[in-house]
Design an enzyme around this catalytic site. Structure first.
Site, short mmCIF file in Angstrom:
data_model
loop_
_atom_site.label_atom_id
_atom_site.label_comp_id
_atom_site.label_asym_id
_atom_site.label_seq_id
_atom_site.Cartn_x
_atom_site.Cartn_y
_atom_site.Cartn_z
N ASP A 101 0.71 -1.18 -0.07
CA ASP A 101 0.05 -0.02 -0.10
C ASP A 101 0.93 1.37 -0.06
OD1 ASP A 101 0.91 -0.21 2.61
OD2 ASP A 101 -1.08 0.06 3.61
N SER A 102 2.14 0.83 -0.08
CA SER A 102 3.05 2.19 -0.22
C SER A 102 2.92 2.84 -1.59
CB SER A 102 4.73 1.71 -0.14
OG SER A 102 4.75 0.58 -1.07
N ASP B 136 -1.22 -6.14 -0.44
CA ASP B 136 -1.48 -5.45 0.97
C ASP B 136 -2.97 -5.53 1.08
OD1 ASP B 136 0.46 -4.94 2.90
OD2 ASP B 136 1.09 -3.06 2.00
N LYS C 9 -1.28 -9.58 2.32
CA LYS C 9 -0.27 -9.08 3.76
C LYS C 9 -1.13 -8.37 4.60
CE LYS C 9 3.34 -6.16 3.57
NZ LYS C 9 2.89 -4.99 4.41
N GLU D 149 -0.92 -5.98 8.43
CA GLU D 149 -0.22 -5.33 9.34
C GLU D 149 -0.83 -5.54 10.71
OE1 GLU D 149 0.52 -1.09 9.17
OE2 GLU D 149 1.28 -1.30 6.92
N GLU E 45 9.30 -4.81 10.15
CA GLU E 45 9.82 -3.39 9.73
C GLU E 45 10.34 -2.61 10.86
OE1 GLU E 45 7.05 -1.35 7.06
OE2 GLU E 45 8.35 0.34 7.04
O1 KIV Z 1 3.28 -1.08 1.62
C1 KIV Z 1 4.76 -1.55 1.67
O2 KIV Z 1 5.19 -1.39 0.52
C2 KIV Z 1 4.99 -2.29 2.48
C3 KIV Z 1 6.44 -2.58 2.79
C4 KIV Z 1 7.20 -1.32 3.39
C5 KIV Z 1 7.03 -3.87 3.66
O3 KIV Z 1 4.56 -2.78 3.39
#
Ligand code: KIV
Length: 263
Positions: free
Chosen positions: A44-45, A83, A112, A114, A181
């Protein structure tokens, strides 16, 4: 071209040659990473480096699905993780509905999410219903507003114990690997030793089972800020600006298009 990873081969990588994970948000870059990376993460970056937002919190499920489809098209030989964006995994039912949407609408191999112990029940519910889950513990970018910044973890004994508890809870809930992280080096090693699934670090030293970097950071394309853990393997922004400047100069002088480029 190496063989596409599976949950089994990723789990087997524990303690062996470190896994290389990189983010991608589109087919163009995914195609370049496909023969090289072990795992591609549609993080989600993308909300920051692709959409230009100040943090990841406004990323939507629709955005994640759109970008994951593009990445899977460009990287058919890669294990792709999507994500779960902020707010999409707040309870078991919502998380499962959203993860099922990701699995139905994209060929992603896993999601993924968090959170450590606090998210264990949700992870358990997803894995019990056929969704492969990669955990994400330590510094949680989706907590940037609630924690008032990006806070490095594992700074004292209590924090290390909490990280180990999170890692064990995520593993026990059925996650096949986890991202760790922004933690101190000794804490990262302790976490990696505490679980039997691979721990993929970002800003977490080399004492883990793999590394992940955001592609636009490591290619030097993202200029807004550079976290301490980012190594720039390319000065992408400078190279792009030089190229576009050269193009503009040639357009203005009519040097482009010259003979080879005209019909
Ligand atoms: O969103 C993302 O790119 C991530 C990485 C920083 C692991 O979660």
């Amino acid at each position: 071209m190496t063989k596409k990873h599976t949950i089994t081969s990723i789990k087997k990588a524990k303690g062996g040659t470190p896994l290389t994970m990189i983010t991608a948000y589109d087919a163009l870059f995914a195609r370049l990473f496909d023969p090289i990376a072990d795992i591609i993460l549609v993080g989600d970056s993308l909300n920051m480096s692709f959409a230009g937002a100040p943090d990841t919190l406004s990323a939507t499920l629709e955005q994640m699905i759109y970008h994951t489809k593009a990445v899977c098209t460009g990287a058919p030989h890669s294990f792709v993780i999507c994500d779960m964006p902020f707010g999409s995994d707040t309870d078991k039912a919502r998380a499962l509905d959203n993860a099922i949407r990701i699995f139905r609408e994209t060929p992603a191999d896993a999601v993924k999410l968090e959170g450590g112990s606090a998210k264990a029940e949700i992870i358990r519910h997803l894995t019990a219903n056929g969704i492969a889950v990669c955990g994400h513990i330590g510094l949680l970018p989706q907590a940037v507003r609630s924690e008032g910044g990006y806070k490095v973890k594992g700074k004292d004994e209590a924090q290390v114990a909490a990280l180990i508890e999170d890692a064990k809870a995520v593993e026990a809930a059925g996650a096949f690997c986890m991202v760790l992280e922004g933690v101190k080096a000794e804490a990262a090693t302790a976490v990696a030793e505490a679980v039997s699934v691979p721990v993929i670090g970002i800003g977490a030293s080399s004492g883990v089972d793999g590394q992940v970097l955001v592609f636009s950071d490591m290619l030097g394309l993202f200029e807004a800020f550079t976290p301490k853990f980012v190594k720039k393997y390319l000065n992408g922004a400078d190279l792009v600006k030089e190229a576009v400047t050269a193009y503009k100069t040639e357009v203005q002088s009519r040097a482009f298009p010259d003979d080879p480029y005209i019909y």
